[in-house]
Scaffold this motif. Structure first.
Motif, PDB file in Angstrom:
ATOM      1  N   CYS A   1       0.828  -1.208   0.000  1.00  0.00           N
ATOM      2  CA  CYS A   1       0.000   0.000   0.000  1.00  0.00           C
ATOM      3  C   CYS A   1       0.860   1.254   0.000  1.00  0.00           C
ATOM      4  CB  CYS A   1      -0.959  -0.011   1.184  1.00  0.00           C
ATOM      5  SG  CYS A   1      -0.156  -0.367   2.751  1.00  0.00           S
ATOM      6  N   CYS A   2       1.777   1.371   0.958  1.00  0.00           N
ATOM      7  CA  CYS A   2       2.581   2.585   1.068  1.00  0.00           C
ATOM      8  C   CYS A   2       4.047   2.324   0.739  1.00  0.00           C
ATOM      9  CB  CYS A   2       2.477   3.158   2.479  1.00  0.00           C
ATOM     10  SG  CYS A   2       0.793   3.420   2.985  1.00  0.00           S
TER      11      CYS A   2
ATOM     12  N   CYS B   1       0.886  -2.210   8.053  1.00  0.00           N
ATOM     13  CA  CYS B   1       1.444  -0.960   7.555  1.00  0.00           C
ATOM     14  C   CYS B   1       1.381   0.048   8.693  1.00  0.00           C
ATOM     15  CB  CYS B   1       0.666  -0.463   6.352  1.00  0.00           C
ATOM     16  SG  CYS B   1       1.265   1.114   5.757  1.00  0.00           S
TER      17      CYS B   1
ATOM     18  N   CYS C   1      -0.510   3.623   7.019  1.00  0.00           N
ATOM     19  CA  CYS C   1      -1.943   3.793   6.788  1.00  0.00           C
ATOM     20  C   CYS C   1      -2.770   2.780   7.571  1.00  0.00           C
ATOM     21  CB  CYS C   1      -2.262   3.682   5.304  1.00  0.00           C
ATOM     22  SG  CYS C   1      -2.113   2.010   4.657  1.00  0.00           S
TER      23      CYS C   1
HETATM   24 ZN   LIG Z   1      -0.079   1.545   3.978  1.00  0.00          ZN
END
Ligand SMILES: [Zn+2]
Length: 491
Positions: free
Chosen positions: A380-381, A394, A397
């Protein structure tokens, strides 16, 4: 591509088996002798013909007690083994040459000296060869190599193939019934194991070309522990693997402990002078027939699960991206006595083999990429997440990923990554990941905005009570292998 096929003897009588075993034992002496005299790195470049001529001239050959064609073939086979053993060590020497010489012509000279086996005058090469190529030994005494013009095959009325191979005397043949209707061809390697003869021979792979077409997609795969592979869409393939390994390793652990106990009783009676009892125990309680059978059954079960899983991946994809599993072998020392980890390391090799051979047979593309940190980056990040069991949190987020799924996505993204090649050191990879994350962080001041916007990627049935940010440290519930993986830097 050549692949090895194996035919097995079918109800071979014990007399014939004993004759073959005796021949294999005598050839084992020849094999051991070649290794002892020519297995040293200094003997690099020696040809099997030279050894043969010398042994025929000085009378060594007369002491073998086997037919000339049999021992000569064994010498040829052993010399090939020795050069393969040397070639494996030379890979490291080549790297040393690259480091040592900056001048291109000197490098080339080093490489060609290595290749031709004429490095003995170069002190640097000689030192490196001694360092990386060890003198091997052979204890193999259960093999007979038979050249293609030394045996005949024929079909019986029931369709099964028989084969006759030379015995110890001239013109004596030993007929072996096989369990196949397809006659073996080319040079054969007979391996005698627990009362059964295995006939190994090579065939061209085009005969085995798969008719099943491959898929059309592109897929990244991650090697798991509980399953063979997880692909970048989050599907698990070969889920029975973990349970199989666990059962087998538990079994081996108790079995080996019991064998050790019995062995100590045998040794004790030998010390006390009861030779007969010691031999009785060794014969009746410490045999290897059943153990070998169980191992080969287990290995073929693992291979079936692995190959089926790889086929399932290639059903969907014509381009598979995977980590180079042969590079990340843990050293034997680190694995120690932990049976479970040793088995897991072995399955990595099977998976690597399955990926290569199934891709080739079904015409899909296999790309190997650098796997450093692929199991620790959250897609995701794209920062280093927090691993907890098979979950990856994560910290930016708050997404929770199934670790193998995240690994597969990261592996897929490594293909075409301009900065991370297969040979980028893992310290540099970590640095790059952090630099990229820092750049994104300055562009995205709001920490909760996920650039891709995928949430709750972890299967919802397991997602209860994850509490990624509140409770990241549920380390006590980690399975043993999970813990090892989370700690390792270059996953
Ligand atoms: Zn993330």
């Amino acid at each position: 591509m050549k692949v090895t096929r194996i035919a097995y003897s079918r109800r071979l009588n014990t007399g014939k088996y004993a004759q073959l075993a005796e021949q294999a034992r005598r050839l084992g002496r020849v094999r051991a002798m070649v290794w002892a005299r020519y297995g040293s790195p200094v003997r690099d470049g020696i040809r099997d013909r030279t050894i043969r001529d010398q042994w025929m001239a000085d009378g060594t050959a007369d002491t073998f007690g086997v037919l000339a064609s049999a021992w000569k073939e064994t010498v040829r086979d052993t010399v090939a083994d020795i050069s393969a053993h040397r070639a494996a060590g030379k890979v490291k020497v080549r790297k040393a040459v690259h480091r040592r010489y900056k001048d291109e012509t000197q490098r080339k000279k080093g490489y060609s000296d290595l290749r031709r086996g004429s490095w003995q005058d170069n002190a640097f090469l000689a030192r490196k060869m001694r360092q990386y190529v060890q003198h091997g030994v052979s204890r193999t005494a259960n093999q007979i190599v038979v050249r293609s013009d030394q045996y005949n095959t024929w079909n019986m009325a029931d369709g099964n193939v028989w084969i006759d191979i030379p015995g110890l005397e001239r013109r004596q043949k030993i007929a072996i019934p096989l369990n196949t209707t397809v006659a073996p061809t080319g040079t054969l390697r007979l391996i005698l194991r627990s009362g059964r003869v295995e006939v190994h021979y090579a065939v061209d792979a085009p005969d085995l070309r798969e008719r099943r077409p491959c898929g059309t997609g592109k897929s990244g795969v991650d090697k798991g522990y509980t399953e063979v592979l997880t692909d970048s869409e989050g599907h698990h393939h070969g889920e029975g693997l973990g349970a199989m390994l666990r059962v087998e390793s538990d079994y081996l652990k108790t079995k080996n402990a019991r064998r050790a106990k019995i062995r100590s009783i045998a040794e004790k009676s030998r010390e006390q002078g009861d030779q007969a009892k010691a031999e009785r125990i060794e014969r009746n309680n410490l045999g290897t027939v059943k153990r070998c059978r169980r191992r080969s059954r287990f290995e073929s079960r693992v291979r079936t699960v692995t190959f089926t899983a790889v086929h399932a991946v290639i059903d969907k994809a014509n381009h598979v991206v995977a980590e180079d599993l042969t590079r990340s072998f843990s050293s034997r020392r680190r694995l120690g006595k932990n049976t479970n980890r040793r088995l897991a390391a072995w399955t990595k090799g099977v998976t690597a083999e399955a990926l290569a051979s199934v891709s080739e047979r079904r015409g899909s593309v296999l790309t190997l990429v650098n796997a450093a940190y692929t199991s620790q980056v959250v897609p995701c990040c794209r920062i280093l997440g927090k691993r907890s069991g098979d979950r990856l949190h994560c910290t930016w987020c708050g997404d929770v990923w199934q670790a193998d799924h995240a690994g597969a996505i990261n592996v897929l993204e490594r293909d075409g990554d301009p900065d991370i090649s297969l040979y980028t050191p893992h310290t540099r990879v970590k640095q790059l990941i952090q630099e990229r994350a820092d750049r994104r962080r300055t562009r995205l001041p709001v920490q909760d905005s996920s650039p891709i916007g995928r949430r709750a990627n972890y299967p919802s049935s397991n997602a209860q009570g994850i509490g990624s940010r509140k409770n990241p440290g549920r380390r006590t519930s980690l399975p043993a292998v999970g813990r090892g993986r989370a700690r390792g830097a270059a996953e």
